[in-house]
Design an enzyme around this catalytic site. Sequence first.
Site, mmCIF file in Angstrom:
data_model
loop_
_atom_site.group_PDB
_atom_site.id
_atom_site.type_symbol
_atom_site.label_atom_id
_atom_site.label_comp_id
_atom_site.label_asym_id
_atom_site.label_seq_id
_atom_site.Cartn_x
_atom_site.Cartn_y
_atom_site.Cartn_z
ATOM 1 N N ASP A 55 -7.989 8.172 4.085
ATOM 2 C CA ASP A 55 -7.331 8.255 5.391
ATOM 3 C C ASP A 55 -6.601 9.589 5.432
ATOM 4 O OD1 ASP A 55 -5.573 8.182 7.504
ATOM 5 O OD2 ASP A 55 -4.749 6.211 7.048
ATOM 6 N N TYR A 74 5.243 3.034 -0.894
ATOM 7 C CA TYR A 74 4.169 2.702 0.043
ATOM 8 C C TYR A 74 3.739 3.941 0.819
ATOM 9 C CZ TYR A 74 1.509 0.518 3.743
ATOM 10 O OH TYR A 74 0.498 0.165 4.597
ATOM 11 N N LYS A 79 -2.291 1.506 3.063
ATOM 12 C CA LYS A 79 -2.902 0.386 2.356
ATOM 13 C C LYS A 79 -4.090 0.874 1.533
ATOM 14 C CE LYS A 79 -2.338 -3.859 1.395
ATOM 15 N NZ LYS A 79 -1.253 -4.197 0.495
#
Length: 388
Positions: free
Chosen positions: A11, A239, A242
């Site tokens: 991504d 984080y 995902k």
Amino acid sequence: MRMTLSVIKADVGSIGGHTQPSAAMIATVREEVKAAMAKGLLIDGFVSHTGDDICITMSHEQGENDPDVHQFAWQSFLKATAVAAEAGLYGAGQDLLVDAPSGNLRGAGPAVAELTFDHNPVKTNKVRASESFCVFAADKCGPGAYNLPMFLAFADPMYCAGLMLPKLTKGFRFTIVDMDNTDGDSVIELNAPEDYYQLAALLRDNERFGISAIHARTYDGQPAASISTQRLHNIAGTYTGKDDPIALVRNQGIFPAPEEMLSPFAKAHFVGGDARGSHVMPLMPVALNTAVTGMYCLPLVSCVGFSLNGVGRFSEMHVDFFDNPAWDAVRLRAQEKGMEMRSQGWSGAAMLPYTELEYGGFRDTVEGLLKRFRFTPGKPKVEAKDGQ
Ligand code: 13P
Ligand code: MG
Ligand code: MG
């Protein structure tokens, strides 16, 4: 020839939030692939996206973990990042977690799945008279999303009737990674059918254990599947997005047929992921190049199939397995399951447990509150009843 298939996905930016990369980003990566083919680094290459992740599927003779092939993918993602940044897109360069990986890309952010095998697709070849494979790409979900479907396809004749045929009846060897061990690679090999229950005992935990490879137990251990198993928050320490795993799977003949591999996805099983990577929601099968625009950014999975000719070129057409009305019923069920789960919002099973909460912010909130708990030492006294 010794053929390697490499699938590398990242991504590196998306339009209007975490939905899909722009056409200009995809075009940039396609140009890079064309140039790498012209240079002879790649035999073939195919660029697609699933949600906000760009996936490059490549064939070549460089072997696995090849620095040139991996660097090529990294540089292509960097160029797409520049396009995203210029256009002000969301999350430009999101999955490129290190400054400049020196060799291969494992542990640098992008998802990697690779398979190497002898390629001689002729009628007289008893093992692989033709080579066909598929690539699964999932968005908005955790690394163990393929545990259940791959287990069912490669170990359970209720899903793969082919396992009852003489050429498959010896079963498959599963390599499973303990993703909690961040100091190195921690793997175990278990065989189906004998270790069926032990496999289930590990694979039930999608956040900790993930299948990384599957091999035939006959035919000189032919590789059947390679799955990216990594947890981005273990790499980045926080984080960053995902994990969104990919799986590269050979099919037909000595391996499950496409339908035997796809049928477990009709469950739209619940996986960790979804909004802020912190929920439990069903995995919805979608057509290739689908944007994430649905309810609460449902986890998505696509599946593209190719054949490989004698010199390693992809068939000039691909098949988009989930782009078929047959899967509409599954999509509807996924939405219904998703809405049911969402109806309980943050409560209990609807969100990942605290230990797995991906979004640093949720943990920070709880940590802050833990500091405010008032604590009185000593156990509460329990009065003994008369005569006891
Ligand atoms: P991506 O990894 O696909 O960017 O998803 C991140 C997320 O947090 C969704 O809310
Ligand atoms: Mg994203
Ligand atoms: Mg993504």
